[in-house]
Structures are given as C-alpha cells and as structure tokens.
Design an enzyme around this catalytic site. Structure first.
Site, mmCIF file in Angstrom:
data_model
loop_
_atom_site.group_PDB
_atom_site.id
_atom_site.type_symbol
_atom_site.label_atom_id
_atom_site.label_comp_id
_atom_site.label_asym_id
_atom_site.label_seq_id
_atom_site.Cartn_x
_atom_site.Cartn_y
_atom_site.Cartn_z
ATOM 1 N N HIS A 41 0.866 -1.191 0.000
ATOM 2 C CA HIS A 41 0.000 0.000 0.000
ATOM 3 C C HIS A 41 0.894 1.229 0.000
ATOM 4 O O HIS A 41 2.095 1.114 0.300
ATOM 5 C CB HIS A 41 -0.882 0.014 1.262
ATOM 6 C CG HIS A 41 -0.063 0.099 2.510
ATOM 7 N ND1 HIS A 41 0.434 -1.021 3.144
ATOM 8 C CD2 HIS A 41 0.418 1.168 3.197
ATOM 9 C CE1 HIS A 41 1.174 -0.641 4.173
ATOM 10 N NE2 HIS A 41 1.192 0.675 4.224
ATOM 11 N N HIS A 72 5.854 6.207 -0.780
ATOM 12 C CA HIS A 72 6.613 4.980 -1.038
ATOM 13 C C HIS A 72 5.703 3.781 -0.796
ATOM 14 O O HIS A 72 4.681 3.894 -0.125
ATOM 15 C CB HIS A 72 7.812 4.888 -0.090
ATOM 16 C CG HIS A 72 7.401 4.761 1.340
ATOM 17 N ND1 HIS A 72 7.059 5.856 2.125
ATOM 18 C CD2 HIS A 72 7.183 3.675 2.116
ATOM 19 C CE1 HIS A 72 6.688 5.440 3.319
ATOM 20 N NE2 HIS A 72 6.743 4.121 3.346
#
Ligand code: 3AM
Length: 178
Positions: A37, A121
C-alpha cells in the site's frame, strides 16, 4: 482500532513488485503482496466515536482522480541502520495535494499534525540487521525500475491488526475521487 489512510494497488502492479522481491537479503522481512500500500497518513489507535469523526472528515474530501507512477527503489534509515526497503513514486503534485487535504481534514478532527515530511513509497521489506552490501546491490539492481502509470480513483481507510509475521490490513472505507 489501529487506522491508517492509504492507496491500495492494482493486482498486476502488486505482482510486478513481488517479482522484484524475495532475493536473498538476510535481515529483510518481505511484505506479502496483499499488504502492499502507499500510506497517505498513519492515524494509529482510535476509539470508535473518533473513528466515526475521521470517516466523516475523509468522506467530505473532494479531489479529482489522477494517475501515479511507481519508480525507483530506496531505503529508510534510522540512527545509521536501514529500516525499510521501498519502491518510490515519481513526483506527483496531485498526490501531494490529496495527501495535504487528508492531513488538513484529520487535523480538524483533532489529530496531532504529522511532523514527518511526506515521502510517498510502497514498503517492500522491513529490515533488521540487514546485510548492507546485499541491500545496496538490490537498490543498485532495481534503481531504474519504473511501473506503468496506475489510475488512482479512490483512497482507503485501513485498519491494521499487528501480527507476529505480518500485519493484517483490512480496507474499512473507500473514498471515491471524482
Ligand atoms: O507505509 P509504510 O509501510 O512505510 O510503518 C507503518 C506503515 O508504513 C506506519 O504506517 C504504515 C501502515 O501501518 N506506521 C506504523 N506505526 C507508525 C507510527 N507510530 C507508523 N507511521 C507513523 N507513526
């Protein structure tokens, strides 16, 4: 409930990321692809009534859908030790804008401001006493990684149950970007 706001990723992209991983880096705990995620905001432990306020605030956010591109790999370090290995995101003002709206909405709900700079990220592995040379080789080998652009049509409030091996993340609510 332990909560965070994130973007989930399409399965083909998860598979592409997973194909990068697994190679022998002693000290790397690879994140299972179902847990990939892109965190927009970590919220943390939340009481039920608070969670309802948070849900309302997030549901009131109006922002347009956009696309983003995962590219490059890197690491986070803390006190000189590598703690996480991740895939990065190409510069994306629409992503920053969405993250900003979420941050503002959550502060209005009474959450403490997030002090850390937003560094979008996707974590591939958590690192503990990692073999630094192997890690550096991985980063070098995959630095030019670049995925196809992915459409972002919603963001998601996840709950997280911490586990010994891997945490279990459950999408609780999806908020549509029109
Ligand atoms: O998106 P990543 O995987 O980098 O490390 C946790 C994970 O980050 C982070 O929130 C994401 C979803 O669990 N996280 C966990 N505890 C945190 C905390 N106390 C935290 N982020 C900030 N503060």
């Amino acid at each position: 409930m332990r909560l965070f706001v994130a973007l989930d990723l399409p399965w083909p992209l998860r598979q592409q990321l997973a194909a990068l991983t697994g190679a022998g880096i002693p000290g790397a705990r690879w994140v299972p692809p179902e847990n990939y995620h892109l965190t927009l905001r970590f919220i943390g432990e939340t009481q039920g009534h608070r969670a309802e306020d948070i849900d309302l605030a997030l549901a009131n956010i109006r922002a347009r859908g956009f696309s983003l591109t995962l590219a490059g790999v890197g690491t986070f370090t803390k006190a000189g030790r590598s703690t996480a290995l991740w895939v990065g995101v190409e510069r994306n003002p629409q992503l920053d804008h969405l993250q900003n709206k979420i941050e503002t909405a959550l502060q209005r709900c009474g959450l403490e401001p997030e002090r850390r700079r937003f560094q979008p990220h996707v974590t591939l592995a958590r690192l503990d006493n990692v073999a630094e040379a192997k890690l550096a080789a991985f980063v070098q080998a995959h630095n030019l990684f670049r995925a196809e652009p992915m459409p972002v049509e919603h963001f998601t409030l996840f709950s997280s149950q911490l586990g010994k091996e891997a945490s279990v993340y459950t999408p609780e609510v999806e908020y549509v970007l029109a």
